[in-house]
Design a protein around this motif. Structure first.
Motif, mmCIF file in Angstrom:
data_model
loop_
_atom_site.group_PDB
_atom_site.id
_atom_site.type_symbol
_atom_site.label_atom_id
_atom_site.label_comp_id
_atom_site.label_asym_id
_atom_site.label_seq_id
_atom_site.Cartn_x
_atom_site.Cartn_y
_atom_site.Cartn_z
ATOM 1 N N SER A 322 -32.378 -46.632 16.090
ATOM 2 C CA SER A 322 -31.152 -46.019 15.582
ATOM 3 C C SER A 322 -31.447 -45.114 14.393
ATOM 4 C CB SER A 322 -30.152 -47.111 15.174
ATOM 5 O OG SER A 322 -29.786 -47.888 16.285
ATOM 6 N N LEU A 323 -32.345 -45.546 13.515
ATOM 7 C CA LEU A 323 -32.679 -44.744 12.337
ATOM 8 C C LEU A 323 -33.401 -43.467 12.741
ATOM 9 C CD1 LEU A 323 -32.447 -44.706 9.275
ATOM 10 C CD2 LEU A 323 -34.677 -45.841 9.149
ATOM 11 N N GLN A 324 -34.343 -43.568 13.678
ATOM 12 C CA GLN A 324 -35.042 -42.384 14.161
ATOM 13 C C GLN A 324 -34.076 -41.407 14.821
ATOM 14 O OE1 GLN A 324 -37.901 -44.455 16.659
ATOM 15 N NE2 GLN A 324 -39.581 -43.926 15.276
ATOM 16 N N THR A 325 -33.124 -41.963 15.562
ATOM 17 C CA THR A 325 -32.114 -41.121 16.218
ATOM 18 C C THR A 325 -31.278 -40.387 15.187
ATOM 19 O OG1 THR A 325 -32.009 -42.612 18.112
ATOM 20 C CG2 THR A 325 -30.148 -41.137 17.778
ATOM 21 N N SER A 326 -30.885 -41.090 14.139
ATOM 22 C CA SER A 326 -30.063 -40.474 13.094
ATOM 23 C C SER A 326 -30.789 -39.309 12.441
ATOM 24 C CB SER A 326 -29.692 -41.523 12.047
ATOM 25 O OG SER A 326 -28.930 -42.566 12.617
ATOM 26 N N PHE A 327 -32.073 -39.486 12.165
ATOM 27 C CA PHE A 327 -32.851 -38.396 11.571
ATOM 28 C C PHE A 327 -32.984 -37.218 12.531
ATOM 29 C CE2 PHE A 327 -34.485 -41.486 8.413
ATOM 30 C CZ PHE A 327 -34.351 -40.707 7.281
ATOM 31 N N SER A 328 -33.066 -37.502 13.832
ATOM 32 C CA SER A 328 -33.270 -36.446 14.823
ATOM 33 C C SER A 328 -32.057 -35.528 14.944
ATOM 34 C CB SER A 328 -33.597 -37.054 16.192
ATOM 35 O OG SER A 328 -34.812 -37.768 16.144
ATOM 36 N N ILE A 329 -30.856 -36.062 14.663
ATOM 37 C CA ILE A 329 -29.656 -35.236 14.820
ATOM 38 C C ILE A 329 -29.222 -34.590 13.508
ATOM 39 C CG2 ILE A 329 -28.832 -36.555 16.801
ATOM 40 C CD1 ILE A 329 -26.861 -37.950 14.972
ATOM 41 N N ILE A 330 -30.072 -34.676 12.474
ATOM 42 C CA ILE A 330 -29.745 -34.010 11.206
ATOM 43 C C ILE A 330 -29.537 -32.506 11.389
ATOM 44 C CG2 ILE A 330 -30.765 -33.290 9.012
ATOM 45 C CD1 ILE A 330 -31.605 -36.101 8.500
ATOM 46 N N PRO A 331 -30.375 -31.791 12.179
ATOM 47 C CA PRO A 331 -30.114 -30.352 12.369
ATOM 48 C C PRO A 331 -28.724 -30.074 12.933
ATOM 49 C CG PRO A 331 -32.311 -30.903 13.132
ATOM 50 C CD PRO A 331 -31.626 -32.205 12.842
ATOM 51 N N TYR A 332 -28.273 -30.921 13.853
ATOM 52 C CA TYR A 332 -26.933 -30.778 14.437
ATOM 53 C C TYR A 332 -25.856 -30.982 13.367
ATOM 54 C CZ TYR A 332 -22.809 -32.534 16.998
ATOM 55 O OH TYR A 332 -21.541 -32.768 17.452
ATOM 56 N N THR A 333 -26.012 -32.036 12.573
ATOM 57 C CA THR A 333 -25.032 -32.340 11.529
ATOM 58 C C THR A 333 -24.997 -31.250 10.467
ATOM 59 O OG1 THR A 333 -25.472 -34.693 11.899
ATOM 60 C CG2 THR A 333 -24.283 -34.108 9.911
ATOM 61 N N LEU A 334 -26.159 -30.779 10.064
ATOM 62 C CA LEU A 334 -26.208 -29.729 9.049
ATOM 63 C C LEU A 334 -25.603 -28.421 9.551
ATOM 64 C CD1 LEU A 334 -29.724 -30.235 7.409
ATOM 65 C CD2 LEU A 334 -27.485 -30.795 6.458
ATOM 66 N N SER A 335 -25.774 -28.124 10.839
ATOM 67 C CA SER A 335 -25.199 -26.891 11.375
ATOM 68 C C SER A 335 -23.669 -26.964 11.377
ATOM 69 C CB SER A 335 -25.729 -26.617 12.784
ATOM 70 O OG SER A 335 -25.342 -27.636 13.687
ATOM 71 N N ILE A 336 -23.094 -28.149 11.617
ATOM 72 C CA ILE A 336 -21.638 -28.321 11.513
ATOM 73 C C ILE A 336 -21.199 -28.056 10.073
ATOM 74 C CG2 ILE A 336 -19.731 -29.969 11.689
ATOM 75 C CD1 ILE A 336 -21.225 -31.372 13.905
ATOM 76 N N PHE A 337 -21.936 -28.619 9.138
ATOM 77 C CA PHE A 337 -21.621 -28.440 7.717
ATOM 78 C C PHE A 337 -21.643 -26.964 7.329
ATOM 79 C CE2 PHE A 337 -23.256 -27.845 3.403
ATOM 80 C CZ PHE A 337 -22.327 -28.548 2.655
ATOM 81 N N ILE A 338 -22.687 -26.260 7.727
ATOM 82 C CA ILE A 338 -22.831 -24.844 7.357
ATOM 83 C C ILE A 338 -21.709 -24.009 7.965
ATOM 84 C CG2 ILE A 338 -24.290 -22.807 7.654
ATOM 85 C CD1 ILE A 338 -26.707 -24.719 7.514
ATOM 86 N N ALA A 339 -21.436 -24.214 9.260
ATOM 87 C CA ALA A 339 -20.399 -23.425 9.922
ATOM 88 C C ALA A 339 -19.030 -23.679 9.308
ATOM 89 C CB ALA A 339 -20.382 -23.740 11.416
ATOM 90 N N SER A 340 -18.744 -24.924 8.937
ATOM 91 C CA SER A 340 -17.445 -25.255 8.344
ATOM 92 C C SER A 340 -17.227 -24.540 7.019
ATOM 93 C CB SER A 340 -17.335 -26.774 8.134
ATOM 94 O OG SER A 340 -17.436 -27.470 9.348
ATOM 95 N N THR A 341 -18.307 -24.335 6.263
ATOM 96 C CA THR A 341 -18.173 -23.732 4.942
ATOM 97 C C THR A 341 -18.162 -22.208 4.968
ATOM 98 O OG1 THR A 341 -20.579 -23.902 4.637
ATOM 99 C CG2 THR A 341 -19.240 -25.709 3.795
ATOM 100 N N VAL A 342 -18.778 -21.598 5.970
ATOM 101 C CA VAL A 342 -18.893 -20.130 5.963
ATOM 102 C C VAL A 342 -17.905 -19.433 6.893
ATOM 103 C CG1 VAL A 342 -21.336 -20.311 5.393
ATOM 104 C CG2 VAL A 342 -20.666 -20.034 7.778
ATOM 105 N N VAL A 343 -17.231 -20.192 7.772
ATOM 106 C CA VAL A 343 -16.356 -19.526 8.738
ATOM 107 C C VAL A 343 -15.188 -18.819 8.060
ATOM 108 C CG1 VAL A 343 -14.849 -21.532 9.145
ATOM 109 C CG2 VAL A 343 -15.182 -19.837 10.965
ATOM 110 N N ALA A 344 -14.801 -19.274 6.855
ATOM 111 C CA ALA A 344 -13.683 -18.640 6.141
ATOM 112 C C ALA A 344 -13.950 -17.163 5.851
ATOM 113 C CB ALA A 344 -13.401 -19.387 4.844
ATOM 114 N N ARG A 345 -15.211 -16.792 5.777
ATOM 115 C CA ARG A 345 -15.551 -15.397 5.494
ATOM 116 C C ARG A 345 -15.181 -14.468 6.656
ATOM 117 N NH1 ARG A 345 -21.639 -16.219 2.880
ATOM 118 N NH2 ARG A 345 -21.018 -17.711 1.250
#
Length: 548
Positions: A322-345
Motif C-alpha cells: 500500500s505504501l509503495q502504491t501511494s508513492f507511485s501515484i504521487i505524480p497523478y496527485t501532484l498533477s491534480i494539485f497543479i491543474a486546480s491552482t493554475v486553471v483560473a488563469r
C-alpha cells in the motif's frame, strides 16, 4: 451581465483583499482531508494496536463519509442560521476533539464513534469554507481561491502519505492524529481574524426535509457500497438479507432513489408555498447550472473510479504494498494539485464551456494512454505520462465546475453551493468506486469463464478440487493462486496455465474498465457544451469609502 472571453477589463483598479481567510480555508480542508487519508495510510498500525481486522478501520472510514454526506445540506442551513464563523469554529473544535479521541482510541468502538463524529462536523465545515470564499473574495481572487480549495484535497493526500506514512513506520500512527489536533487549534485561532458572517436569524430549518435527505443519502450510500459483495440484482451468500432472492443493495438503491425524488418534490412543494427549504433549488434553476452539476458528478465518478482501478493494478498485478502504491501515484496527485491552482488563469481567455470540453478530452486521453500501456512493469514512462495527463484534466474540471456554480449564484446561496458540491462529490465518488469494482470484476469473471470452459489443460475435476467458483471470480495475486493450486493435484503445467489465464484476464479487465471510463469522459462533452459560453461576471469589491 457577463464578460466575453478575452475581453479587456476596463473596470477601475480595486484593492486586493487579505489572503488570510484563504489560509484558514485551505488549512481546514487539509485538516479534514488529512484525517481521512491518515486513517487509510495507518491501517496496518491501527489493526495491530487495537487488535481488530482491517474491515473495522474501513467501517470507521465509511461511517465518517456517510455522516458527512447525510448531514451536509443541513449543515449549510445551520451555518446560515447561527452564523457561519461561529458554527465553523464550533465544528473545527469538535473535529479536533474527535481526532484526539482517534489518537487515544483503545478499542474499535471508540475509533468508530470518533470517526463518525468527525464526519458529522465536516458537514458543518464544508459549506462554511465556500461561504468564506464567497464573502471575502471576488473577481480573479475568488477564482484563484476556489482553485486553491480544490487543490487542498490532493495536497492533503500527499501530506498524509509522507507524514502519516513516516509516523506509522517510526514513532507510531497516533502521532498523525495528534498533528491534526494541533492543526485544528491553529485553524481555530486564525478563524477569529476572519470577518464574521452575520447570521440569518429569520431562517427556519426544514427538519422534515433534512430527515428525508439524510435517509436518501444513507440508503444510497449503503446500497452502492454493497453492490460488489451483496450482488447487483440477485443476492449473494454474503448478503445480510434478501427479498425473494433480490440483493439488498438493489433494494436500498431503489428506496434511496425514491427518497431522493421525494426530497426534491418536498422542496419544490415548500418553495411553491413560500415555506423554508433545506436546499435552495435556485442553485440549479438554469440548464447551464444543471449541466455544470452533471459535469461535476461525471468527473468525480470517473476520477474516483480511476483512482480505485490504478491502485488495484499496482497492488494485485504488480504485488506492490500500500505504501509503495501511494508513492507511485504521487505524480497523478501532484498533477491534480497543479491543474486546480493554475486553471483560473484561463478564465479570462476561454469560456467554461470550452475549458470543460477540453478537460474531458484530456481526461479521456490519459485513460486511453493508460489502458494501452499498462503492463507488469510500472516504470514505463507512458504510464506515468498517462497518469499526469489524467490528473491535469481532472484537476482543471473540478476547480472549473465549482467556480462556475459559485459565481452563478448570489452570495447568500454560497452555503447551499458548498453543500451541494460536497454532496455531489461524495455520492459520485462512492458510486464511481462501487460501479468500477462491479464492472471490473464482472469483466474478469467473464474472461476467466471463457478461458476455463472446455480448457484442455485444466479439467473440470481440478476446478471442483480447487474450489474455483466461476460466479464469484475476483482479482487475486498470482502468488495466492499458486498457493491454492499447490494444495490440489494440479501439475506444474496446469498451474502455469492458470497463472496465464489469471494474468491476461486481470489486465484485459482493467484495460476494458479504463476504456469505458474514457468513453464516459467523452460523453461528458455533451453536458459540458451546455455550460456557460461566457465567463460569469464576478462582482468586484467596492473601493473603501474615504480613500482616494
Amino acid at each position: 451581465m457577463s464578460v466575453k472571453p478575452g475581453a479587456a477589463d476596463t473596470s477601475a483598479a480595486v484593492t486586493t483583499a487579505s489572503w488570510l481567510p484563504l489560509i484558514v480555508v485551505v488549512l481546514t480542508q487539509i485538516q479534514a482531508s488529512f484525517a481521512v487519508n491518515a486513517l487509510t495510510v495507518s491501517m496496518a498500525g491501527i489493526t495491530t494496536d487495537l487488535d481488530t481486522p482491517a474491515t473495522s478501520v474501513g467501517t470507521a472510514i465509511t461511517a465518517g463519509t456517510f455522516a458527512m454526506a447525510a448531514f451536509i445540506l443541513l449543515g449549510a442551513k445551520i451555518g446560515a442560521r447561527y452564523g457561519t464563523r461561529l458554527v465553523f469554529q464550533i465544528a473545527v473544535a469538535i473535529h479536533g476533539l474527535a481526532m484526539a479521541a482517534v489518537a487515544l482510541s483503545q478499542s474499535p468502538a471508540m475509533l468508530f464513534v470518533a470517526q463518525a463524529a468527525s464526519g458529522a462536523v465536516i458537514a458543518l465545515i464544508a459549506p462554511a469554507l465556500t461561504v468564506f470564499i464567497a464573502t471575502n473574495f471576488s473577481g480573479d481572487q475568488q477564482a484563484k481561491a476556489i482553485g486553491y480549495l480544490a487543490a487542498a484535497i490532493p495536497a492533503a493526500g500527499v501530506l498524509a502519505l509522507l507524514i502519516a506514512g513516516s509516523f506509522a513506520t517510526t514513532i507510531g500512527w497516533r502521532y498523525s492524529f495528534a498533528l491534526v489536533v494541533a492543526l485544528a487549534v491553529v485553524n481555530l485561532v486564525l478563524s477569529f481574524r476572519v470577518k464574521p458572517v452575520p447570521p440569518q436569524k429569520d431562517i427556519t430549518i426544514d427538519w422534515a426535509g433534512a430527515a428525508i435527505a439524510a435517509v436518501a443519502v444513507i440508503l444510497l450510500s449503503f446500497g452502492f457500497s454493497g453492490l460488489n459483495s451483496w450482488g447487483v440484482i440477485l443476492a449473494t451468500d454474503a448478503a445480510p438479507f434478501s427479498v425473494i432472492g433480490v440483493s439488498p443493495a438493489a433494494i436500498l438503491i431503489v428506496l434511496g432513489t425514491i427518497c431522493a425524488q421525494g426530497f426534491f418534490q418536498w422542496t419544490r412543494s415548500r418553495k411553491a408555498q413560500n415555506k423554508p427549504q433545506l436546499f435552495n433549488l435556485d442553485v440549479l434553476k438554469t440548464g447551464a447550472e444543471r449541466a455544470t452539476t452533471i459535469c461535476m458528478a461525471t468527473m468525480m465518478f470517473v476520477g474516483t473510479a480511476a483512482n480505485f482501478l490504478i491502485p488495484l493494478y499496482m497492488q494485485i498485478i504488480q504485488g506492490r504494498s500500500s505504501l509503495q502504491t501511494s508513492f507511485s501515484i504521487i505524480p497523478y496527485t501532484l498533477s491534480i494539485f497543479i491543474a486546480s491552482t493554475v486553471v483560473a488563469r484561463l478564465y479570462k481567455t476561454y469560456s467554461p464551456r470550452l475549458i470543460a470540453r477540453a478537460g474531458f478530452v484530456v481526461v479521456a486521453a490519459g485513460l486511453i494512454l493508460l489502458a494501452f500501456t499498462i503492463r507488469g512493469d510500472w516504470h514505463q514512462i507512458f504510464v506515468v505520462i498517462g497518469l499526469i495527463t489524467l490528473g491535469l484534466g481532472q484537476g482543471a474540471i473540478v476547480a472549473l465546475v465549482f467556480n462556475t456554480l459559485l459565481t452563478a449564484a448570489p452570495k447568500e446561496l454560497a452555503g447551499d453551493v458548498g453543500a451541494w458540491r460536497g454532496l455531489v462529490h461524495n455520492m459520485s465518488g462512492s458510486v464511481g468506486i462501487a460501479v468500477a469494482s462491479v464492472f471490473a470484476v464482472g469483466i474478469l469473471g467473464t474472461l476467466v469463464s471463457s478461458q476455463l470452459i472446455d480448457n484442455p489443460t485444466i479439467p473440470a475435476s481440478l476446478k471442483v478440487e480447487s474450489g474455483i467458483n466461476l460466479d464469484q471470480v475476483n482479482f487475486v495475486p498470482n502468488d495466492q493462486l499458486v498457493v491454492t493450486l499447490e494444495n490440489t493435484s494440479a501439475t506444474q503445467a496446469q498451474i502455469d496455465e492458470a497463472i496465464r489465464i489469471n494474468t491476461e484476464a486481470r489486465l484485459r479487465a482493467l484495460r476494458t474498465s479504463l476504456l469505458v471510463l474514457a468513453g464516459l469522459s467523452l460523453l461528458a462533452i455533451i453536458p459540458a457544451g451546455r455550460m456557460p459560453n461566457e465567463v460569469p461576471a464576478l462582482e468586484e469589491p467596492q473601493p473603501t469609502k474615504g480613500k482616494k
